[in-house]
Design a protein around this motif. Structure first.
Motif, short mmCIF file in Angstrom:
data_model
loop_
_atom_site.label_atom_id
_atom_site.label_comp_id
_atom_site.label_asym_id
_atom_site.label_seq_id
_atom_site.Cartn_x
_atom_site.Cartn_y
_atom_site.Cartn_z
N GLY A 29 0.80 -1.23 0.00
CA GLY A 29 0.00 0.00 0.00
C GLY A 29 0.82 1.26 0.00
O GLY A 29 2.03 1.23 -0.05
N PRO A 30 0.14 2.39 0.08
CA PRO A 30 0.84 3.67 0.02
C PRO A 30 1.58 3.95 1.32
O PRO A 30 1.30 3.35 2.35
N GLY A 31 2.50 4.88 1.24
CA GLY A 31 3.22 5.34 2.42
C GLY A 31 2.34 6.21 3.29
O GLY A 31 1.14 6.33 3.04
N PRO A 32 2.91 6.85 4.29
CA PRO A 32 2.10 7.58 5.26
C PRO A 32 1.52 8.86 4.67
O PRO A 32 2.17 9.55 3.90
N ASN A 33 0.29 9.14 5.01
CA ASN A 33 -0.33 10.41 4.65
C ASN A 33 -0.50 11.29 5.86
O ASN A 33 -0.70 12.49 5.72
N ALA A 34 -0.46 10.72 7.05
CA ALA A 34 -0.63 11.50 8.28
C ALA A 34 -0.01 10.73 9.43
O ALA A 34 -0.10 9.50 9.49
N THR A 35 0.65 11.45 10.34
CA THR A 35 1.35 10.84 11.46
C THR A 35 1.21 11.72 12.69
O THR A 35 1.29 12.95 12.57
N ILE A 36 1.00 11.12 13.87
CA ILE A 36 1.01 11.89 15.12
C ILE A 36 1.74 11.12 16.21
O ILE A 36 1.76 9.90 16.22
N LEU A 37 2.33 11.89 17.12
CA LEU A 37 2.85 11.34 18.36
C LEU A 37 1.74 11.49 19.39
O LEU A 37 1.34 12.60 19.74
N HIS A 38 1.23 10.37 19.88
CA HIS A 38 0.13 10.35 20.84
C HIS A 38 0.67 10.62 22.24
O HIS A 38 1.85 10.39 22.52
N GLY A 50 2.85 8.16 24.02
CA GLY A 50 4.22 7.93 23.57
C GLY A 50 4.29 7.10 22.31
O GLY A 50 5.36 6.96 21.71
N LYS A 51 3.16 6.54 21.87
CA LYS A 51 3.14 5.76 20.64
C LYS A 51 2.88 6.68 19.44
O LYS A 51 2.28 7.74 19.59
N VAL A 52 3.35 6.26 18.29
CA VAL A 52 3.18 7.02 17.06
C VAL A 52 2.11 6.32 16.24
O VAL A 52 2.17 5.11 16.02
N TYR A 53 1.11 7.10 15.78
CA TYR A 53 0.06 6.56 14.92
C TYR A 53 0.29 7.07 13.51
O TYR A 53 0.50 8.26 13.29
N VAL A 54 0.26 6.12 12.56
CA VAL A 54 0.58 6.40 11.17
C VAL A 54 -0.61 5.97 10.32
O VAL A 54 -1.06 4.83 10.40
N GLY A 55 -1.09 6.90 9.51
CA GLY A 55 -2.22 6.60 8.64
C GLY A 55 -1.80 6.47 7.20
O GLY A 55 -1.02 7.26 6.69
N SER A 56 -2.33 5.46 6.55
CA SER A 56 -2.21 5.27 5.10
C SER A 56 -3.57 4.73 4.68
O SER A 56 -4.57 5.33 5.01
N SER A 115 -4.42 2.05 6.04
CA SER A 115 -4.68 1.45 7.35
C SER A 115 -4.20 2.42 8.42
O SER A 115 -3.47 3.36 8.13
N LEU A 116 -4.61 2.17 9.65
CA LEU A 116 -4.06 2.89 10.79
C LEU A 116 -3.10 1.95 11.48
O LEU A 116 -3.47 0.82 11.83
N ALA A 117 -1.86 2.39 11.67
CA ALA A 117 -0.85 1.56 12.31
C ALA A 117 -0.32 2.27 13.55
O ALA A 117 -0.37 3.50 13.65
N GLU A 118 0.20 1.47 14.48
CA GLU A 118 0.74 1.99 15.73
C GLU A 118 2.20 1.55 15.82
O GLU A 118 2.51 0.37 15.66
N TYR A 119 3.09 2.51 16.09
CA TYR A 119 4.51 2.21 16.27
C TYR A 119 4.91 2.66 17.67
O TYR A 119 4.60 3.77 18.09
N ASP A 120 5.58 1.76 18.40
CA ASP A 120 6.04 2.07 19.74
C ASP A 120 7.55 2.28 19.70
O ASP A 120 8.31 1.32 19.57
N PRO A 121 8.03 3.54 19.78
CA PRO A 121 9.47 3.78 19.70
C PRO A 121 10.24 3.21 20.88
O PRO A 121 11.43 2.96 20.78
N ALA A 122 9.56 2.97 22.01
CA ALA A 122 10.24 2.41 23.18
C ALA A 122 10.65 0.95 22.96
O ALA A 122 11.69 0.51 23.42
N THR A 123 9.83 0.21 22.22
CA THR A 123 10.11 -1.22 22.00
C THR A 123 10.49 -1.52 20.55
O THR A 123 10.99 -2.60 20.26
N GLY A 124 10.20 -0.58 19.63
CA GLY A 124 10.45 -0.82 18.20
C GLY A 124 9.39 -1.69 17.56
O GLY A 124 9.53 -2.09 16.40
N SER A 125 8.30 -1.97 18.27
CA SER A 125 7.26 -2.86 17.74
C SER A 125 6.19 -2.07 16.99
O SER A 125 5.95 -0.90 17.27
N THR A 126 5.55 -2.74 16.05
CA THR A 126 4.46 -2.14 15.28
C THR A 126 3.29 -3.09 15.24
O THR A 126 3.44 -4.30 15.43
N ARG A 127 2.12 -2.51 14.97
CA ARG A 127 0.94 -3.34 14.72
C ARG A 127 -0.04 -2.53 13.89
O ARG A 127 -0.09 -1.30 14.00
#
Length: 197
Positions: free
Chosen positions: A67-76, A79-85, A87-99
């Motif tokens: 799919g496409p790259g990010p169109n919108a991103t926020i730091l919640h 502390g997690k980062v939400y990335v929209g394309s 789909s909505l994805a969640e990135y945790d910079p503390a652990t490096g994990s995504t879902r």
């Protein structure tokens, strides 16, 4: 090359594309360290390279499949980062994990954190608005704002949210305001017929 033995060197995770699709810089709410997220759209995964500018560490994370790259991103505020394309994805910079939180009705255009801690997503090209509640894990679709019927080509371009109401800047030249009441599920439209001078 001569016959072995050969020395094997680990070069780290593979970045599948050299196409930089976006960047986002933030200070971690947990560590206080500054991160630079570089987003890449690949053929099999949309990835982020998280460069910790204070420690020098680098993490490559698969954000969402294809799919496409990010169109919108926020730091919640969590502390997690939400990335929209798409789909909505969640990135945790503390652990490096995504879902992947969930598939969106359309491609995201704008994301904010509302006063209630919800993640609000404005989308294009029909003008859907959705809300993700990080506390409950619920992704809720509020539908198309001021649905004009086809043909569509408009954006839920900017958002605000105070817990009950969602304020949506919608359209595409001209822009106007739709206020969505989350309690009654009603929409009120403002300034749709105002002509630019």
């Amino acid at each position: 090359m001569g016959p072995g033995p050969y020395e094997v060197e680990d070069l780290g995770p593979l970045v599948e594309s050299a196409t930089l699709a976006g960047r986002y810089m933030f200070r971690s709410r947990q560590s206080g360290q500054v991160h630079l997220l570089l987003f890449f759209s690949g053929t099999s995964a949309f990835q982020a390279v998280d460069v910790n500018l204070d420690s020098g560490s680098v993490n490559v994370a698969d954000i969402a499949p294809g799919g496409p790259g990010p169109n919108a991103t926020i730091l919640h505020s969590s502390g997690k980062v939400y990335v929209g394309s798409g789909s909505l994805a969640e990135y945790d910079p503390a652990t490096g994990s995504t879902r992947v939180v969930g598939k969106l009705a359309e491609s995201s255009q704008y994301i904010i954190e509302g006063d209630d801690g919800g993640v609000y997503i404005g989308e294009a090209v029909k003008g859907y608005v959705e809300r993700y509640d990080p506390k409950t894990g619920t992704l809720e679709n509020f539908g198309i704002m001021d649905d004009p019927g086809p043909p569509y080509y408009r954006y839920a371009y900017t958002l605000g949210a105070d817990g009950r109401y969602v304020y949506v800047g919608i359209g595409q030249m001209p822009w106007y305001l739709v206020i969505y009441d989350r309690h009654t599920r009603e929409q009120k439209v403002y300034w749709k017929d105002v002509k630019a001078s």
